[in-house]
Each structure stands twice: as C-alpha cells, then as structure tokens.
Design a protein around this motif. Sequence first.
Motif, PDB file in Angstrom:
ATOM      1  N   ASP A 242       0.848  -1.191   0.000  1.00  0.00           N
ATOM      2  CA  ASP A 242       0.000   0.000   0.000  1.00  0.00           C
ATOM      3  C   ASP A 242       0.888   1.247   0.000  1.00  0.00           C
ATOM      4  OD1 ASP A 242      -1.420   2.212   1.814  1.00  0.00           O
ATOM      5  OD2 ASP A 242      -2.953   1.047   0.762  1.00  0.00           O
ATOM      6  N   TYR A 243       0.477   2.263  -0.758  1.00  0.00           N
ATOM      7  CA  TYR A 243       1.349   3.437  -0.907  1.00  0.00           C
ATOM      8  C   TYR A 243       1.584   4.163   0.414  1.00  0.00           C
ATOM      9  CZ  TYR A 243      -2.739   6.564  -0.922  1.00  0.00           C
ATOM     10  OH  TYR A 243      -3.871   7.263  -0.586  1.00  0.00           O
ATOM     11  N   THR A 244       0.624   4.094   1.353  1.00  0.00           N
ATOM     12  CA  THR A 244       0.847   4.754   2.659  1.00  0.00           C
ATOM     13  C   THR A 244       1.971   4.057   3.420  1.00  0.00           C
ATOM     14  OG1 THR A 244      -0.930   3.420   3.634  1.00  0.00           O
ATOM     15  CG2 THR A 244      -1.506   5.638   2.870  1.00  0.00           C
TER      16      THR A 244
ATOM     17  N   ARG B 206       4.498   2.427   1.927  1.00  0.00           N
ATOM     18  CA  ARG B 206       5.750   2.753   1.223  1.00  0.00           C
ATOM     19  C   ARG B 206       6.335   4.073   1.739  1.00  0.00           C
ATOM     20  NH1 ARG B 206       8.133   1.219  -3.347  1.00  0.00           N
ATOM     21  NH2 ARG B 206       6.320   0.050  -4.110  1.00  0.00           N
TER      22      ARG B 206
ATOM     23  N   ASN C  64      -3.263   9.029   4.241  1.00  0.00           N
ATOM     24  CA  ASN C  64      -2.857  10.045   3.257  1.00  0.00           C
ATOM     25  C   ASN C  64      -3.365  11.412   3.728  1.00  0.00           C
ATOM     26  OD1 ASN C  64      -2.456  11.750   1.087  1.00  0.00           O
ATOM     27  ND2 ASN C  64      -3.168  10.291  -0.451  1.00  0.00           N
TER      28      ASN C  64
ATOM     29  N   ASP D  77       4.224   5.433  -6.084  1.00  0.00           N
ATOM     30  CA  ASP D  77       3.987   4.048  -5.685  1.00  0.00           C
ATOM     31  C   ASP D  77       3.879   3.138  -6.915  1.00  0.00           C
ATOM     32  OD1 ASP D  77       3.379   2.011  -3.657  1.00  0.00           O
ATOM     33  OD2 ASP D  77       1.388   2.004  -4.564  1.00  0.00           O
ATOM     34  N   SER D  78       3.207   3.614  -7.962  1.00  0.00           N
ATOM     35  CA  SER D  78       3.023   2.780  -9.164  1.00  0.00           C
ATOM     36  C   SER D  78       4.351   2.519  -9.868  1.00  0.00           C
ATOM     37  CB  SER D  78       2.038   3.436 -10.125  1.00  0.00           C
ATOM     38  OG  SER D  78       2.600   4.594 -10.712  1.00  0.00           O
TER      39      SER D  78
END
Length: 266
Positions: free
Chosen positions: A2-4, A6, A12, A245-246
Amino acid sequence: MDYTIRYGMEFNPFLKNSKEILIHTNEYKETQFRLDYLAKTKGFGLLTGSPGRGKTTAVRNWAVTLNPSLYKVVYSSFSTLTANDFYRNLVTELGAQPVFRKPDNFRIIQDEITRLAVEKRKTPVIIIDEANYINNAILNDLKILFNFEMDSKDRAAILLTGLPTLNSTLKLGIHEPLRQRIVMNYEIGGLTKEEGRQYISEKLKSAGCNQPVFEDNAIEAVLNAADGVPRMINKLCNACLLIGDSTRSDIITSDIVMKAVNDSEL
C-alpha cells in the motif's frame, strides 16, 4: 504494498476525506484574528479568497472555537438556496418556525436575534457562505434585516464569505449603505514558498511520517505549480504519491511531480 506503507504514513494527509490537519500558517492565524474581532465587534464582516485557499476550512474551524454559552452560530450557503429558502432556513436555524411571507420571516428573524442577544445574552453569528451568489435585492435586504432600534445597535455578527467578486459587487453605489456597515474585510492570500514547505512538512508529520518523502527540488516543483493554493498542493502531492507508488519509487522526485502536473492538467 500500500502506498501509505511505502511512504511511512498512517493515512494520506493530502486527501480531503482523510483526517483534517490544520496548518497554522501566518495567513491562517491572521484570518482567525480577524474573525475573532468580528465576533466581538458585531456587525457585517467580509471574508473573500480565490478557490482553494481555505476559506471554508478557516471559518468552520473558527466557528467550533466559539463558546456556545456566548455565541449562537447559524450557517447558510447561497450555492444551494433560493432567496425565499434563505430566509426560511435562517428562521429555522435560529430555532423558530418559518412562515410563507417574507415580511413575516423578517420579523421572526429580528425577534429571534433580539431574544438571543437581550434575553439569553448570546451573540448570533450568522455565516453566509458562497455569498458571491447573492443577488442585489437580497444584499439590499440584509441591511434592513439586521437593523435594530433605528440602526443604533448591532446585535449579531454577520459573516459573508465568497470569491473576490463579492468585494467588487459591494463597491457598487447601490450597496454603499451596506458597505459602510462592514467592520471587517479580509481577503485570504496564497501561501508563501516558506509556508508551502511548512504545509507539506506538517501534513506528513501529522500522518505519522518520519522518513523523507519528497526531494527538495520536488517540493519546489509542487509549490511552483500550485502557486500558493493549498487545495492544489494537496491535489499534486496526492497525485505524486500514487505515481511514485506505481513506479515503485521510494522518494518523490521532480520528474514524478512533472508527471503529476501533466496528469492534473494544470
């Protein structure tokens, strides 16, 4: 991942529907000072600013700081109300039963404000949001509506908020009587570069982030593109996190910001 996770965040902080984080910039503090002055002085106040500069956030957070034993806060928005709906809504918010005819609603509003101010010793604080949509006839009504004892007393604080065009409208000759009664007039400006850096940094800290997320030149690129508008800073930072993140980038670079700017069609 999950980007949070990372980027070491609990949530967010740049999303509108996430936990609200107040950043006390100099502009925010000055706005609160002006609003406090209006509440104490009573009469008409004007708070304007371009879209995304935090008018609604500032007013909402100021209103909750007012002591409910001393102030009665009433909120209306002209973006969704017709003139007749506005008066009926005001009557309802003041705790009375609205009627059909405008003159009768006028009388009820004045009676309720007098009851609050004289009997309950509370100052009504009437917030009219998106007031740039008000037509000239209603603006003329407002001075009459809040006229007490032959204009010798101000019993309520009436805050008009909206876009800078509201100020231009009130400069028209027909509105001179109302303009003369404005005791507070403030336009919210954009964030300086220093405040913009503080804004991003404190948002990240409030989300529990203790690791570097943006390179210095990436922050500079965000601030240049956002031109001091908090809403645009949020939009760009959010886009950067998703792109970062992607692409599995553990830190946001200026290249990622440029892609976010293009994606946001600024």
